[in-house]
Design a protein around this motif. Structure first.
Motif, mmCIF file in Angstrom:
data_model
loop_
_atom_site.group_PDB
_atom_site.id
_atom_site.type_symbol
_atom_site.label_atom_id
_atom_site.label_comp_id
_atom_site.label_asym_id
_atom_site.label_seq_id
_atom_site.Cartn_x
_atom_site.Cartn_y
_atom_site.Cartn_z
ATOM 1 N N HIS A 1 30.844 25.175 -37.526
ATOM 2 C CA HIS A 1 29.777 25.520 -38.467
ATOM 3 C C HIS A 1 29.722 27.024 -38.749
ATOM 4 O O HIS A 1 29.580 27.452 -39.894
ATOM 5 N N GLN B 1 29.631 31.342 -42.542
ATOM 6 C CA GLN B 1 29.979 32.744 -42.787
ATOM 7 C C GLN B 1 30.825 32.853 -44.054
ATOM 8 O O GLN B 1 30.609 33.731 -44.901
ATOM 9 N N HIS B 2 31.797 31.951 -44.190
ATOM 10 C CA HIS B 2 32.653 31.940 -45.383
ATOM 11 C C HIS B 2 31.842 31.657 -46.641
ATOM 12 O O HIS B 2 32.006 32.334 -47.662
ATOM 13 N N ARG B 3 30.955 30.676 -46.574
ATOM 14 C CA ARG B 3 30.173 30.292 -47.753
ATOM 15 C C ARG B 3 29.226 31.408 -48.199
ATOM 16 O O ARG B 3 28.895 31.510 -49.379
ATOM 17 N N GLN C 1 37.647 18.132 -40.480
ATOM 18 C CA GLN C 1 38.588 18.972 -41.217
ATOM 19 C C GLN C 1 39.042 18.293 -42.506
ATOM 20 O O GLN C 1 39.373 17.113 -42.535
ATOM 21 N N PHE D 1 37.060 22.184 -45.690
ATOM 22 C CA PHE D 1 36.551 22.621 -44.383
ATOM 23 C C PHE D 1 37.747 22.802 -43.462
ATOM 24 O O PHE D 1 38.192 21.878 -42.795
ATOM 25 N N ASN D 2 38.267 24.018 -43.461
ATOM 26 C CA ASN D 2 39.383 24.375 -42.589
ATOM 27 C C ASN D 2 38.915 25.498 -41.676
ATOM 28 O O ASN D 2 39.400 26.627 -41.731
ATOM 29 N N PHE D 3 37.934 25.160 -40.839
ATOM 30 C CA PHE D 3 37.279 26.151 -39.998
ATOM 31 C C PHE D 3 37.098 25.592 -38.588
ATOM 32 O O PHE D 3 37.043 24.377 -38.399
ATOM 33 N N GLU E 1 31.793 29.563 -38.650
ATOM 34 C CA GLU E 1 32.797 30.159 -39.523
ATOM 35 C C GLU E 1 32.683 29.640 -40.956
ATOM 36 O O GLU E 1 32.895 30.383 -41.919
ATOM 37 N N TYR E 2 32.341 28.351 -41.099
ATOM 38 C CA TYR E 2 32.179 27.770 -42.431
ATOM 39 C C TYR E 2 31.037 28.440 -43.181
ATOM 40 O O TYR E 2 31.188 28.829 -44.350
ATOM 41 N N LYS F 1 34.583 18.917 -34.473
ATOM 42 C CA LYS F 1 35.346 19.958 -35.157
ATOM 43 C C LYS F 1 36.727 19.491 -35.598
ATOM 44 O O LYS F 1 37.390 20.169 -36.383
#
Length: 351
Positions: free
Chosen positions: A138, A143-145, A129, A133-135, A140-141, A125
């Motif tokens: 996996h 979920q954002h996408r 970065q 990828f500022n999460f 949170e990334y 993690k």
């Protein structure tokens, strides 16, 4: 044209155990009876690990996109062409750079509908970065996408399912992030996933307390009385079978988790420590509440054993099969929803 489920696989940190557990899993041709695997990585890096593992009777079918996948082979898409130095066990920028390239291309195809599910091998993690990828991980990334408002880190094993209200945040920030709204959202996601992804018609959910002894009636913290209990009561009003809050230590020690379909913990280690103790060898991390299916093994990069041919593929194999099963259940649930007669029969069968 095959109608088998296409499962995309991101390789994680190239200096970790990701490709080792992937190759070991896909070396079993029986996997191909259930899905068409598509690895997002590099044939050169894969060859490095195949040689390191002394696996001589396995090779990937190289393709350019998922539409070319051979349903009778394990497929690989070259996400980069340049030579990359693989250093098993070494934590460096290279491992993170190519882990992200693999993940990004796999998620692109997942969102485009070119693959049916994604299984992610472990990342570091910190070294992954970058500006895209500022999460914290996996979960949170992705979920954002997917532009999802919320998601649930849902750990799934044979005898235990555990979700968390707060995920990858410092322990010092946990209490401030335990709100009635957050608990309710996770309970709703958990209920919906248990029904839609695991076909449990009337799920029973245990809720853990935040403080030792679940606050001991306010003597050791007020969160239970002021936040958690009101959240549980409101959940019940919404038709969610939620019970608690339970003291976390004794709850798992006496096997109370076996009486429930899932457990909602307040923070990461409260839920993951007992889960990994109980289901470490075959546990799966599933991101519930998203329009896509993503799973991963419940272990990390394993730098200390990388490249030594001793990493177990059991958890990764379980993650692969869990992804397949969830896709199948979602597909069939969609068909059932369109046919109320089938829904009624299904309800009777489960009751």
């Amino acid at each position: 044209m095959s109608d088998k489920i296409k499962v995309g696989i991101s390789i994680g940190d190239i200096n970790g155990i990701g490709l080792e557990v992937i190759i070991k899993t896909l070396s079993d041709n029986k996997i191909l009876d259930y899905c068409t695997p598509i690895v997002y990585g590099s044939t050169k890096v894969a060859s490095f690990y195949r040689k390191a593992l002394s696996i001589n009777d396995f090779s990937f079918n190289v393709i350019n996109n998922p539409s070319q996948a051979n349903p009778k082979r394990a497929n690989i898409i070259n996400c980069w062409e340049e030579d990359v130095r693989v250093e098993p066990g070494v934590i460096n920028e290279t491992g993170g750079k190519y882990a992200f390239i693999s993940l990004e291309k796999a998620v692109d195809d997942l969102l485009a509908g070119n693959i049916d599910a994604l299984v992610t091998a472990p990342i570091n993690k910190h070294n992954i970065q970058n500006e895209n990828f500022n999460f914290p991980g996996h979960t949170e990334y992705i979920q954002h996408r997917t532009n999802s408002k919320d998601s649930l880190m849902f750990l799934v094993g044979e005898d235990i399912r555990t979700g968390v209200v707060t995920g990858h945040i410092p322990v010092g920030e946990v209490a401030n992030n335990i709100t009635k709204e957050a608990i309710l959202s996770k309970l709703e996601l958990m209920r919906d996933s248990l029904k839609g992804d695991f076909w449990i018609q009337k799920p029973k959910i245990a809720v853990l307390g935040l403080n030792p002894h679940a606050g001991d009636n306010g003597l050791i913290g007020k969160e239970e009385k002021e936040i958690i209990i009101p959240a549980i009561e409101e959940a019940k009003e919404k038709g969610i079978y939620a019970v608690g809050p339970f003291p976390a230590d004794g709850f798992f020690a006496n096997g109370s988790h076996l009486k429930f379909d899932a457990v909602l913990a307040m923070y990461h280690d409260q839920g993951l420590i007992p889960f990994k103790y109980i289901a470490f060898h075959d546990g799966v991390n599933f991101t519930a509440g998203l329009p896509v299916v993503r799973t991963s093994p419940d272990h990390g990069t394993g730098y200390d054993i990388a490249g030594q041919n001793i990493a177990s593929e059991n958890s990764f194999r379980s993650a692969l099969f869990e992804a397949i099963n969830i896709v199948k259940r979602r597909r069939e649930m969609g068909e059932l929803t369109a046919n109320p007669l089938k829904i009624s029969k299904l309800s009777r069968d489960r009751d």
